[in-house]
Enzyme design. Structure first.
Site, PDB file in Angstrom:
ATOM      1  N   GLU A 120      -1.572   6.286   7.947  1.00  0.00           N
ATOM      2  CA  GLU A 120      -0.691   6.957   8.928  1.00  0.00           C
ATOM      3  C   GLU A 120      -1.141   6.672  10.366  1.00  0.00           C
ATOM      4  O   GLU A 120      -1.019   7.505  11.257  1.00  0.00           O
ATOM      5  CB  GLU A 120      -0.535   8.451   8.618  1.00  0.00           C
ATOM      6  CG  GLU A 120       0.165   8.659   7.266  1.00  0.00           C
ATOM      7  CD  GLU A 120       0.837   9.994   7.045  1.00  0.00           C
ATOM      8  OE1 GLU A 120       1.205  10.641   8.033  1.00  0.00           O
ATOM      9  OE2 GLU A 120       0.991  10.357   5.866  1.00  0.00           O
ATOM     10  N   PHE A 147       0.841  -1.224   0.000  1.00  0.00           N
ATOM     11  CA  PHE A 147       0.000   0.000   0.000  1.00  0.00           C
ATOM     12  C   PHE A 147       0.863   1.256   0.000  1.00  0.00           C
ATOM     13  O   PHE A 147       0.579   2.212   0.743  1.00  0.00           O
ATOM     14  CB  PHE A 147      -0.930   0.062   1.226  1.00  0.00           C
ATOM     15  CG  PHE A 147      -1.758  -1.167   1.492  1.00  0.00           C
ATOM     16  CD1 PHE A 147      -2.430  -1.813   0.470  1.00  0.00           C
ATOM     17  CD2 PHE A 147      -1.898  -1.673   2.782  1.00  0.00           C
ATOM     18  CE1 PHE A 147      -3.211  -2.939   0.721  1.00  0.00           C
ATOM     19  CE2 PHE A 147      -2.673  -2.791   3.046  1.00  0.00           C
ATOM     20  CZ  PHE A 147      -3.329  -3.425   2.014  1.00  0.00           C
TER      21      PHE A 147
END
Ligand code: COS
Length: 391
Positions: A366, A155
């Site tokens: 994140e 990813f």
């Protein structure tokens, strides 16, 4: 160093106009073609948007974090895919070098990243190591003065266009945790690097992620971010980079929420039912008011956290709070935006359903909401213990 207030005002005006005149009219096209047009990327480069957070000495605008989040609020006013183009060069793709890089690494990479000539990507996540980043398996085996990197990263944002990968790999084969991980700066054209197919995602079309596979990729020991003395310190660098990154994502969440609120308010004032604009019905007003209050709270959190960082304080807890609250908030706001638009919000034309899908990612990348909770609570306990020990 903060920009002259007039110069900064001009920058904000320019970004605001760019978002309104160039980016918003292209939102549907970008989503449909899964591609940000080259002409728009060229304009972003001209405006200096790839180097907002990069020091002036290396060709960037050197915005303070307080200034940068104001730009994030504006860029949030359109599809997140546009911001993603410049997101890694201002954030996770460059910040490791800015925070911990050697002078040689800074002057080699930062000017090209500031101009947008070279895109940086952050290779932390792996097929078996997402939230538990410290358990990553990629290895960097020492071979004389070199290291040989093996592993698969997953990813990875902007990998299909990246010119530089910050790769986190285990240099200490005996360690299974965060200790023993080093960060390497690896040019994307090094032999042994291949890319997987571009991921098909729920939203944010136009922003691309894919696997990056390292098969016996040889790099010199000087490729360790921070130089050979930083061997084993890569995980701490990753955490410092993410603290900052999480705050800018929170800023984008606020921008998207404000956009959805403006669209929902305009729709509610225009759309008539039962003989009057639906904005005059209290149940619709309640939704608008909740959206406004929540996004305002997130804006305050982001601004205050940025101020603390600019004043030299650590923001690990506050950035996690802001990322958690703002990303959850924008999910609720997007849901209410669909509700206020009714059928028009569910069909593709108004773009509301697209934002509804786009914002889902904010609660994941994140660091998921659950990781932010863990960071916040762990830091609370640590601080309380320290205060107890000092008493
Ligand atoms: N700033 C500086 N150092 C930090 C830090 C921070 N914000 N957070 C942790 N560290 C340091 C710790 O002090 C510790 O160093 P020492 O061993 O020298 O004391 C080291 O990093 C390891 O920290 P910790 O023991 O907390 O590591 P864990 O393996 O328990 O992991 C979490 C901590 C869960 C917070 C981390 O794995 C994480 O953030 N996971 C999510 C990853 C992520 O966001 N992935 C998204 C993909 S990247 S786009």
């Amino acid at each position: 160093m903060a920009l002259d207030p007039d110069v900064f005002r001009q920058l904000l005006d320019t970004v605001e106009r760019f978002v309104r005149e160039k980016l918003r009219p292209n939102e549907a096209l970008v989503s449909q073609n899964d591609q940000v047009p080259a002409e728009i990327i060229a304009q972003m480069r001209e405006l200096g948007l790839f180097g907002m957070a990069i020091p002036e000495a290396y060709g960037g605008l050197e915005l303070t974090l307080s200034e940068e989040v104001q730009v994030s609020f504006l860029l949030g006013g359109t599809s997140p895919a546009f911001r993603s183009m410049i997101g890694t060069n201002n954030g996770i793709g460059s910040q490791g070098i800015i925070i911990d890089g050697t002078e040689e690494q800074k002057s080699r990479y930062l000017p090209e990243m500031a101009s947008g000539e070279r895109v940086g990507s952050f290779c932390l996540t792996e097929p078996e190591a997402g939230s538990d980043a410290g358990s990553l398996r990629s290895s960097a085996r020492r071979d004389g003065d070199d290291f040989v990197i093996n592993g698969t990263k997953r990813f990875i944002t902007n990998a299909p266009v990246a010119g530089l990968f910050t790769v986190f790999a285990r240099t200490d084969p005996d360690s299974k945790t965060a200790a023993g991980i080093s960060a390497f700066l690896v040019d994307a054209d090094r032999p042994g690097i291949t890319l997987g197919r571009t991921d098909k995602k729920m939203g944010q079309q136009g922003a691309h992620t894919c696997d990056v596979i390292f098969d016996n990729v040889r790099v010199p020991k000087t490729a360790i971010l921070g130089g050979p003395d930083y061997e084993g310190k890569g995980f701490v660098t990753a955490m410092k980079v993410l603290d900052r990154g999480r705050l800018t994502i929170a800023g984008v969440c606020v921008g998207v929420a404000e956009r959805l609120i403006a669209d929902s308010l305009a729709y509610a004032m225009e759309r008539h039912q039962f003989g009057k604009p639906i904005a005059e019905f209290q149940l619709v007003q309640a939704m608008l008011a909740d959206m406004k209050a929540e996004s305002f709270a997130a804006r305050c959190m982001v601004e205050e956290t940025a101020r603390r960082r600019d004043a030299g304080h650590g923001i690990a807890t506050e950035a996690a709070c802001a990322k958690m609250f703002a990303s959850e908030m924008v999910g609720r706001v997007a849901d209410k935006a669909v509700q206020i638009h009714g059928g028009a919000g569910y069909v593709a034309d108004a773009g509301i359903e697209r934002f509804y899908r786009d914002v889902r990612l904010f609660r994941i990348y994140e660091g998921t909401t659950q990781i932010q909770q863990l960071v916040i609570a762990r830091n609370m306990i640590r601080d309380a213990r320290r205060a107890g020990a000092a008493a």
